[in-house]
Motif scaffolding. Sequence first.
Motif, PDB file in Angstrom:
ATOM      1  N   LEU A 171       0.963  -1.235  -0.071  1.00  0.00           N
ATOM      2  CA  LEU A 171       0.022   0.403  -0.099  1.00  0.00           C
ATOM      3  C   LEU A 171       1.156   0.959  -0.065  1.00  0.00           C
ATOM      4  O   LEU A 171       1.248   2.246   0.934  1.00  0.00           O
ATOM      5  N   ASN A 172       1.157   1.433  -1.056  1.00  0.00           N
ATOM      6  CA  ASN A 172       1.886   2.755  -1.892  1.00  0.00           C
ATOM      7  C   ASN A 172       3.601   2.215  -0.598  1.00  0.00           C
ATOM      8  O   ASN A 172       3.792   1.338  -0.689  1.00  0.00           O
ATOM      9  N   LYS A 173       4.193   3.128   0.521  1.00  0.00           N
ATOM     10  CA  LYS A 173       5.275   2.928   0.998  1.00  0.00           C
ATOM     11  C   LYS A 173       4.740   1.693   2.211  1.00  0.00           C
ATOM     12  O   LYS A 173       5.868   1.633   3.192  1.00  0.00           O
ATOM     13  N   HIS A 174       4.029   1.438   2.395  1.00  0.00           N
ATOM     14  CA  HIS A 174       3.057   0.588   3.635  1.00  0.00           C
ATOM     15  C   HIS A 174       3.124  -1.040   3.077  1.00  0.00           C
ATOM     16  O   HIS A 174       2.925  -0.950   1.984  1.00  0.00           O
ATOM     17  N   PRO A 214     -12.463  10.552  -9.273  1.00  0.00           N
ATOM     18  CA  PRO A 214     -11.041  10.727  -9.789  1.00  0.00           C
ATOM     19  C   PRO A 214     -10.304  12.206  -9.288  1.00  0.00           C
ATOM     20  O   PRO A 214      -8.742  12.436  -8.701  1.00  0.00           O
ATOM     21  N   GLN A 215     -11.320  13.384  -9.096  1.00  0.00           N
ATOM     22  CA  GLN A 215     -10.737  14.543  -8.826  1.00  0.00           C
ATOM     23  C   GLN A 215     -10.267  14.684  -7.608  1.00  0.00           C
ATOM     24  O   GLN A 215      -8.996  14.973  -7.085  1.00  0.00           O
ATOM     25  N   ALA A 226      -1.556  12.584  -4.320  1.00  0.00           N
ATOM     26  CA  ALA A 226      -0.278  13.546  -4.460  1.00  0.00           C
ATOM     27  C   ALA A 226      -0.284  14.189  -2.853  1.00  0.00           C
ATOM     28  O   ALA A 226       1.425  14.434  -2.522  1.00  0.00           O
ATOM     29  N   LEU A 227      -0.804  14.284  -1.578  1.00  0.00           N
ATOM     30  CA  LEU A 227      -0.188  14.040  -0.424  1.00  0.00           C
ATOM     31  C   LEU A 227      -0.149  12.645   0.698  1.00  0.00           C
ATOM     32  O   LEU A 227       0.154  12.757   1.752  1.00  0.00           O
ATOM     33  N   LYS A 241      -2.759   4.439 -11.827  1.00  0.00           N
ATOM     34  CA  LYS A 241      -2.593   3.535 -12.541  1.00  0.00           C
ATOM     35  C   LYS A 241      -0.995   4.423 -12.386  1.00  0.00           C
ATOM     36  O   LYS A 241       0.193   3.952 -12.365  1.00  0.00           O
ATOM     37  N   GLU A 242      -0.756   6.077 -12.700  1.00  0.00           N
ATOM     38  CA  GLU A 242       0.303   6.580 -12.230  1.00  0.00           C
ATOM     39  C   GLU A 242       0.643   6.914 -10.722  1.00  0.00           C
ATOM     40  O   GLU A 242       1.480   7.886 -10.497  1.00  0.00           O
TER      41      GLU A 242
END
Length: 276
Positions: free
Chosen positions: A5-8, A100-101, A108-109, A130-131
């Motif tokens: 999960l991202n960095k986790h 999506p917004q 970004a946070l 995906k990004e």
Amino acid sequence: MMLQLNKHVFDLKRPLIMGILNITPDSFSDGGQYLTLDSALKRAHQMIEEGVDIIDIGGESTRPGSDPVSADEELKRITPIIEALKKESDIAISIDTYKPQVMKAVIALDVAIINDVYALSQPGAIDIIKESNVGICLMHMQGTPKTMQVNPQYTNVVSEVKLFLEARVNHLMLEGIDKSRIILDPGFGFGKTFEHNIELLQHLESFQSLKFPLLVGLSRKSFIRKILNGDTDDHLSGSLSAAIFSVIKGAKILRVHDVKETKSALKIINVAQGKT
């Protein structure tokens, strides 16, 4: 089973606890309790002290009959608590959103998870995911929050929910999203009658064949209160019983309001299953 999960990174030898933090005026259980930054942050710190693994922040209620809010309003509600938590803790943060917004802004946070009741079906949602490297929870829902409890119907609720989730997973993997990022949620209470919810709970182990971590959100659900003859004062014992039963059936993540009590209950089941 490992979950990225991202960095986790989580080892799912033991179930994880996802604590609910609704920054909304109208959520079915805790709406209006955490609208100020101070109250939300206090609750977040309390959950961390109680042993939560993930905090799931929501800025729009998805209770039955709820009306949507704009992406700007949703971000206005949730951005301050995300930023404050990021300064003070490395706890994994999940954001309960389908827009999506909003996804783009909270990614970004540096949040860990996007928890989407529409399973990334909104236009542009998959491209945003995906990004990034965030985890994604795909939930099943029949209809929309506004209409989902208006006569939901299935031929076989277990097989239909399972087929839906499998199709969404296959679509995401074709889009290049790694399977280690994906969590599945059968969506208790989202377009299901009392009988549908019971049937899903009874056959929850069938979802293990999909080979993805299963998240369940049973905390304070109306069908549990119905089993208890509408006793709203006894939601805790009902929620805990359903949560532990779901773990026995294979659930890996419990989305709950009552972190401390769930943590205590899990200690018993972990010892009994040799997962200390």
